[in-house]
Design a protein around this motif. Structure first.
Motif, PDB file in Angstrom:
ATOM      1  N   ARG A  85       0.828  -1.212   0.000  1.00  0.00           N
ATOM      2  CA  ARG A  85       0.000   0.000   0.000  1.00  0.00           C
ATOM      3  C   ARG A  85       0.864   1.264   0.000  1.00  0.00           C
ATOM      4  NH1 ARG A  85      -3.272  -2.884   3.698  1.00  0.00           N
ATOM      5  NH2 ARG A  85      -2.348  -1.742   5.449  1.00  0.00           N
ATOM      6  N   ASP A  86       2.015   1.183   0.646  1.00  0.00           N
ATOM      7  CA  ASP A  86       2.920   2.326   0.671  1.00  0.00           C
ATOM      8  C   ASP A  86       3.481   2.629  -0.715  1.00  0.00           C
ATOM      9  OD1 ASP A  86       4.516   4.353   2.082  1.00  0.00           O
ATOM     10  OD2 ASP A  86       6.224   3.066   1.587  1.00  0.00           O
ATOM     11  N   LEU A  87       3.628   1.606  -1.537  1.00  0.00           N
ATOM     12  CA  LEU A  87       4.175   1.770  -2.889  1.00  0.00           C
ATOM     13  C   LEU A  87       3.095   2.061  -3.932  1.00  0.00           C
ATOM     14  CD1 LEU A  87       6.629  -1.263  -2.854  1.00  0.00           C
ATOM     15  CD2 LEU A  87       7.325   1.124  -3.075  1.00  0.00           C
ATOM     16  N   SER A  88       1.915   1.522  -3.729  1.00  0.00           N
ATOM     17  CA  SER A  88       0.872   1.554  -4.752  1.00  0.00           C
ATOM     18  C   SER A  88       0.393   2.969  -5.061  1.00  0.00           C
ATOM     19  CB  SER A  88      -0.312   0.696  -4.292  1.00  0.00           C
ATOM     20  OG  SER A  88      -1.396   0.827  -5.194  1.00  0.00           O
ATOM     21  N   THR A  89       0.078   3.183  -6.332  1.00  0.00           N
ATOM     22  CA  THR A  89      -0.512   4.460  -6.766  1.00  0.00           C
ATOM     23  C   THR A  89      -2.001   4.320  -7.035  1.00  0.00           C
ATOM     24  OG1 THR A  89      -0.057   4.025  -9.111  1.00  0.00           O
ATOM     25  CG2 THR A  89       1.672   5.122  -7.837  1.00  0.00           C
ATOM     26  N   LEU A  90      -2.541   3.107  -6.886  1.00  0.00           N
ATOM     27  CA  LEU A  90      -3.936   2.860  -7.243  1.00  0.00           C
ATOM     28  C   LEU A  90      -4.853   2.661  -6.045  1.00  0.00           C
ATOM     29  CD1 LEU A  90      -3.746   0.508 -10.367  1.00  0.00           C
ATOM     30  CD2 LEU A  90      -4.226   2.943 -10.272  1.00  0.00           C
ATOM     31  N   GLY A  91      -4.319   2.370  -4.895  1.00  0.00           N
ATOM     32  CA  GLY A  91      -5.164   2.258  -3.714  1.00  0.00           C
ATOM     33  C   GLY A  91      -5.775   0.888  -3.522  1.00  0.00           C
ATOM     34  N   THR A  92      -7.050   0.726  -3.898  1.00  0.00           N
ATOM     35  CA  THR A  92      -7.797  -0.462  -3.494  1.00  0.00           C
ATOM     36  C   THR A  92      -7.839  -1.574  -4.536  1.00  0.00           C
ATOM     37  OG1 THR A  92      -9.852   0.549  -4.308  1.00  0.00           O
ATOM     38  CG2 THR A  92      -9.286   0.912  -1.995  1.00  0.00           C
ATOM     39  N   THR A  93      -7.147  -1.445  -5.647  1.00  0.00           N
ATOM     40  CA  THR A  93      -7.192  -2.495  -6.660  1.00  0.00           C
ATOM     41  C   THR A  93      -6.387  -3.714  -6.218  1.00  0.00           C
ATOM     42  OG1 THR A  93      -5.273  -1.582  -7.809  1.00  0.00           O
ATOM     43  CG2 THR A  93      -7.453  -0.841  -8.536  1.00  0.00           C
TER      44      THR A  93
END
Length: 257
Positions: A85-93
């Motif tokens: 989650r810290d790396l992701s740019t999309l959030g909940t996908t």
């Protein structure tokens, strides 16, 4: 295929992934970028290879990750939910980030085919949307001047929804070096010109120049291309560049049906 667990944010693989996500110069230096989301990864895997794949343990059992595993034979790096989650740019996908090698073109610009020229279009969402509309309208060649948002940035890739994979994209091109070489009509959109888009014959190949979101088309483009306007009976001053471009592309498609 092997599964490797990564737990520390200071791991070299994680640092490399974070830099690819955040830094355009780093992406250019290493010739790599990232795809986030199973849709983009699956679309890419149909004709290209993935260098490495990052996900979470729980996501591995999802049907879309299973499909990716069938097409991918490299390392799968498993991250904790918090680290992902810290790396992701999309959030909940569904957790899925792939590192890919940025494609290198082995051809030169074709001055006789339908072409989209982006001149200083800076918003990644607009650039990605224009690529998506161009691909849908069967425009295969994209030329970007030096001020355009990086074609292979994660945000442009996300907005393009896989359109990149069907296009030939040329970046960092000087408009003055190419515009006079076209053997086909070159149109530029402007809200201040009398010539209506709908009065043009678009049944043969043509090129479209779309300019900066705030400033519009450059003076050079307006001087060296045929300026057209999209009639707006509602009286708005201008249209979003991605909307304007899409209208132009599909008027071309309509005339060719």
């Amino acid at each position: 295929m092997s599964i490797i667990y990564l737990e520390s944010k200071d791991n070299a693989k994680i640092k490399h992934l974070r830099a690819l996500i955040e830094l355009n110069n780093y992406r250019k230096k290493h010739g790599q970028t990232i795809l986030e989301g199973t849709h983009l990864c699956l679309a890419w895997l149909h004709s290209h290879k993935i260098a490495s794949l990052f996900t979470t343990e729980s996501a591995l059992e999802h049907i879309d990750l299973k499909k990716i595993q069938q097409l991918y034979s490299g390392h799968i790096f498993i991250l904790s939910e918090v680290l992902y989650r810290d790396l992701s740019t999309l959030g909940t996908t569904l957790p899925c980030i792939a590192v890919i090698d940025t494609p290198k073109l082995d051809q030169s610009i074709n001055f006789n085919i339908d072409t989209l020229i982006l001149d200083d279009v800076q918003d990644p969402g607009n650039v990605g949307t224009l690529l998506r509309s161009a691909a849908a309208a069967n425009i295969k060649q994209i030329i970007c001047t030096k001020g355009v948002a990086s074609i292979w940035s994660p945000r442009v890739l996300r907005a393009g929804m896989g359109a990149h994979f069907a296009l030939h994209c040329f970046e960092n091109i000087d408009l003055q070096d190419v515009i006079s070489n076209f053997k086909i009509p070159v149109y530029v959109t402007s809200s201040h010109e009398p010539q209506s888009l709908y009065a043009q014959d678009l049944t043969t190949p043509c090129a479209w120049i779309l300019g900066n979101e705030g400033q519009g088309a450059s003076n050079y483009a307006l001087k060296h291309a045929q300026a057209v306007t999209i009639p707006q009976p509602g009286g708005q001053e201008s249209l979003n560049v991605a909307i304007a471009g899409s209208i132009c592309f599909f008027e071309m498609v309509r005339q060719r049906q």
